[in-house]
Enzyme design. Structure first.
Site, short mmCIF file in Angstrom:
data_model
loop_
_atom_site.label_atom_id
_atom_site.label_comp_id
_atom_site.label_asym_id
_atom_site.label_seq_id
_atom_site.Cartn_x
_atom_site.Cartn_y
_atom_site.Cartn_z
N HIS A 101 -6.65 -13.66 -6.79
CA HIS A 101 -7.49 -12.56 -6.33
C HIS A 101 -8.82 -12.64 -7.07
O HIS A 101 -8.87 -13.11 -8.20
CB HIS A 101 -6.80 -11.23 -6.63
CG HIS A 101 -7.30 -10.08 -5.81
ND1 HIS A 101 -8.56 -9.53 -5.97
CD2 HIS A 101 -6.73 -9.39 -4.79
CE1 HIS A 101 -8.72 -8.55 -5.09
NE2 HIS A 101 -7.63 -8.44 -4.36
N GLY A 120 -9.80 -4.84 4.96
CA GLY A 120 -10.03 -4.12 6.21
C GLY A 120 -9.61 -4.90 7.45
O GLY A 120 -10.13 -4.67 8.54
N LYS A 124 0.86 -1.19 0.00
CA LYS A 124 0.00 0.00 0.00
C LYS A 124 0.90 1.25 0.00
O LYS A 124 1.96 1.19 0.66
CB LYS A 124 -0.91 0.02 1.23
CG LYS A 124 -1.87 -1.16 1.32
CD LYS A 124 -3.03 -1.06 0.35
CE LYS A 124 -3.90 -2.30 0.45
NZ LYS A 124 -5.04 -2.29 -0.51
N ASP A 181 -1.05 -5.34 -5.20
CA ASP A 181 -2.49 -5.10 -5.15
C ASP A 181 -3.09 -5.50 -6.50
O ASP A 181 -2.36 -5.66 -7.49
CB ASP A 181 -2.79 -3.64 -4.81
CG ASP A 181 -3.89 -3.58 -3.75
OD1 ASP A 181 -3.79 -2.77 -2.82
OD2 ASP A 181 -4.82 -4.39 -3.86
N GLU A 182 -4.38 -5.69 -6.54
CA GLU A 182 -5.02 -6.27 -7.73
C GLU A 182 -4.94 -5.37 -8.95
O GLU A 182 -5.11 -5.84 -10.08
CB GLU A 182 -6.48 -6.62 -7.42
CG GLU A 182 -7.44 -5.45 -7.28
CD GLU A 182 -7.37 -4.76 -5.93
OE1 GLU A 182 -7.95 -3.67 -5.78
OE2 GLU A 182 -6.65 -5.27 -5.03
N LYS A 215 -13.92 -4.95 6.05
CA LYS A 215 -14.56 -3.80 5.39
C LYS A 215 -15.52 -4.21 4.29
O LYS A 215 -16.36 -3.40 3.88
CB LYS A 215 -13.47 -2.87 4.82
CG LYS A 215 -12.75 -3.38 3.58
CD LYS A 215 -11.70 -2.39 3.09
CE LYS A 215 -11.04 -2.88 1.83
NZ LYS A 215 -9.88 -2.05 1.43
N LYS A 275 -1.86 1.10 -3.08
CA LYS A 275 -1.99 -0.02 -4.01
C LYS A 275 -1.28 0.25 -5.35
O LYS A 275 -0.81 -0.69 -6.00
CB LYS A 275 -3.42 -0.45 -4.24
CG LYS A 275 -4.43 0.56 -4.66
CD LYS A 275 -5.78 -0.11 -4.97
CE LYS A 275 -6.41 -0.84 -3.81
NZ LYS A 275 -7.64 -1.58 -4.17
N HIS A 289 -8.97 -15.46 -2.23
CA HIS A 289 -9.76 -14.55 -1.39
C HIS A 289 -11.21 -15.04 -1.36
O HIS A 289 -11.82 -15.20 -2.41
CB HIS A 289 -9.75 -13.14 -1.99
CG HIS A 289 -8.44 -12.43 -1.93
ND1 HIS A 289 -8.29 -11.23 -1.28
CD2 HIS A 289 -7.22 -12.75 -2.41
CE1 HIS A 289 -7.03 -10.84 -1.38
NE2 HIS A 289 -6.37 -11.74 -2.06
N GLY A 292 -3.51 -4.86 4.65
CA GLY A 292 -2.76 -3.81 3.95
C GLY A 292 -2.72 -2.58 4.85
O GLY A 292 -1.74 -2.33 5.57
N GLY A 293 -3.84 -1.86 4.87
CA GLY A 293 -3.92 -0.69 5.75
C GLY A 293 -3.70 -1.07 7.21
O GLY A 293 -3.09 -0.31 7.98
N LYS A 304 1.87 -9.28 -1.18
CA LYS A 304 1.32 -9.37 -2.52
C LYS A 304 1.14 -7.99 -3.15
O LYS A 304 0.95 -7.00 -2.45
CB LYS A 304 -0.03 -10.09 -2.53
CG LYS A 304 -1.11 -9.45 -1.70
CD LYS A 304 -2.44 -10.17 -1.83
CE LYS A 304 -3.22 -9.76 -3.03
NZ LYS A 304 -3.62 -8.33 -3.00
O1 LIG Z 1 -7.45 -3.50 -2.07
C1 LIG Z 1 -7.96 -4.01 -1.05
O2 LIG Z 1 -8.97 -3.61 -0.54
C2 LIG Z 1 -7.26 -5.22 -0.51
O3 LIG Z 1 -5.95 -5.15 -0.99
C3 LIG Z 1 -7.27 -5.20 1.01
O4 LIG Z 1 -6.61 -4.05 1.49
P1 LIG Z 1 -6.78 -3.60 3.01
O5 LIG Z 1 -6.18 -4.65 3.89
O6 LIG Z 1 -6.03 -2.31 3.10
O7 LIG Z 1 -8.23 -3.45 3.27
C4 LIG Z 1 -7.88 -6.48 -1.14
O8 LIG Z 1 -7.85 -6.23 -2.53
C5 LIG Z 1 -9.26 -6.83 -0.69
O9 LIG Z 1 -9.16 -7.60 0.45
C6 LIG Z 1 -10.04 -7.62 -1.74
O10 LIG Z 1 -11.29 -8.00 -1.24
P2 LIG Z 1 -11.68 -9.54 -1.02
O11 LIG Z 1 -10.58 -10.11 -0.16
O12 LIG Z 1 -13.00 -9.49 -0.32
O13 LIG Z 1 -11.74 -10.15 -2.34
MG LIG Z 2 -6.38 -4.99 -2.99
#
Ligand SMILES: O=C(O)[C@@](O)(COP(=O)(O)O)[C@H](O)[C@H](O)COP(=O)(O)O
Ligand SMILES: [Mg+2]
Length: 389
Positions: free
Chosen positions: A247, A318, A131, A159-160, A286, A133, A279, A340-341, A157
């Site tokens: 992801h 989250g 982060k 980020d997506e 969150k 991202k 995931h 991440g955060g 990892k």
């Molecule tokens: O970009 C984000 O939000 C995250 O990197 C989490 O970051 P934080 O830890 O900062 O929230 C992931 O992509 C989400 O968890 C995806 O959702 P899921 O796992 O539900 O597919």
């Molecule tokens: Mg992400």
């Protein structure tokens, strides 16, 4: 042999009638009778098994499928039917893929392989997401990764949305990160996985995964819904032999509404094509959640199925120390807690953020109330002060 699909259906017309329309549309039929259809219906026509209380069960003859072609399989069980008129809701809740499973190898790397590589057996894995991202240079990305690895984390990892953009070219980023992880391993005495995001178009993704392997990657990441299930399959079939972090970005467009595909179906397909981590959601975090779908997806990834290796559920979105218990109470230790955060946002930085997560896991293992445990664990205390309890 039949591939059985189960749908949740809400419609104006009687359910039995709608079920027959769906079976016809998804196999050999259309809106009116076509004489030649009678010749193929016996062999390839789908059959309505039951249609009651909003649930429609349809059997598709296995011969209608090209067994290894996931895009074609989805076109049959999850294709045109979503566009049919008169429907208020239609969700593919489950598919029994049994007749097709012999054509799939499943994960090349499963829970035990990853645990062996890391030397971690008695706790959940703890990971993070770089982060912010996007926007960091390869050098800055590697510095953040180094901090995370020095914090003892098991997985870092991309980020997506980070792939091979001009501000952070993949090859430069990967080389810089792996160099920092090697140095951190010398300090903390254990390796750390880096899931580099190789998501790309069908023309490039296998080549990009191969290049990542050449450059020393120890894990790759794929956005399976935007790249396609067959992208993960192709990477595994190419013999690249790396664990794949999967992801599910964009899943909400499929899993959340009245029309769509449930996460358990996505989990089954991901295990069939050979993901290592996926995931599947949090019990507290969150993102919006469907608890029964998380329960089912968790079990689909980990429980015995067709000799496929079990996969790690990635618990992400989250996550921060205060949410560790609420998730581990349901997941146990065979999961990856990803923050991440919740790590990089720690007031004292990434290493302290990582330590606070470890302390929260220790507290869970010792069944110690977090505020109590924080009295003797500084980083956790700081996290509780910042994010409350
Ligand atoms: O970009 C984000 O939000 C995250 O990197 C989490 O970051 P934080 O830890 O900062 O929230 C992931 O992509 C989400 O968890 C995806 O959702 P899921 O796992 O539900 O597919
Ligand atoms: Mg992400």
């Amino acid at each position: 042999m039949m591939v059985r699909a189960t749908y949740h259906v809400e419609a104006e017309a009687p359910l039995e009638k709608v079920a027959k329309e769906i079976a016809a549309e998804q196999s050999t039929g259309t809106w009116t009778d076509v004489p030649a259809e009678r010749d193929v219906h016996e062999k390839l026509g789908a059959r309505v098994v039951s249609a009651k209380e909003g649930t429609v069960v349809i059997d598709f003859p296995a011969e209608i499928f090209e067994p290894v072609n996931v895009p074609q399989i989805l076109s049959v069980v999850a294709g045109n039917l979503f566009g049919l008129g008169g429907l208020k809701a239609l969700r593919l809740e489950d598919v029994d893929f049994t007749p097709l499973l012999k054509h799939y190898k499943g994960p090349r790397f499963g829970i035990q392989d990853v645990r062996k590589y890391l030397g971690v057996y008695d706790r959940p894995l703890i990971g993070t997401i770089i982060k912010p991202k996007v926007g960091l240079s390869p050098k800055r990305t590697a510095e953040v990764a180094e901090q995370a690895a020095l914090g003892g984390l098991d997985l870092i990892k991309d980020d997506e949305t980070l792939t091979d953009q001009a501000f952070c070219p993949l090859e430069e980023r990967l080389t810089a990160v792996m160099d920092k992880l090697d140095k951190a391993e010398a300090v903390v005495g254990k390796p750390c996985l880096y899931a580099v995001n190789v998501t790309a178009g069908a023309d490039k993704i296998v080549e990009r995964a191969e290049r990542a392997k050449e450059l020393g990657a120890n894990m790759i990441m794929v956005d399976i819904l935007t790249a396609g299930f067959s992208a993960v399959q192709a990477i595994n079939e190419a013999g690249i032999n790396l664990p794949i972090h999967v992801h599910r970005t964009m899943h909400g467009a499929l899993t959340r509404g009245a029309f769509g595909i449930s996460m358990p179906v996505i989990a089954k397909l991901t295990r069939m094509v050979g993901g290592t981590n996926l995931h599947i959601g949090t019990y507290s975090g969150k993102m919006e959640r469907n608890i029964s779908d998380i329960d089912r997806s968790r079990d689909i990834l980990r429980e015995p199925w067709n000799d496929f290796k079990p996969m790690f559920p990635a618990v992400s979105g989250g996550i921060y120390p205060q949410l560790v218990k609420a998730n581990l109470d349901h997941y146990g230790i065979d999961c990856i807690l990803q923050a991440g955060g919740g790590i990089h946002g720690h007031p004292e930085g990434t290493i302290a953020g990582a330590k606070a997560m470890f302390q929260a896991v220790e507290a869970w293992k010792k069944q110690a109330p977090l505020p109590e445990y924080a009295k003797a664990h500084h980083e956790l205390a700081v996290a509780l002060k910042k994010w409350g309890h």
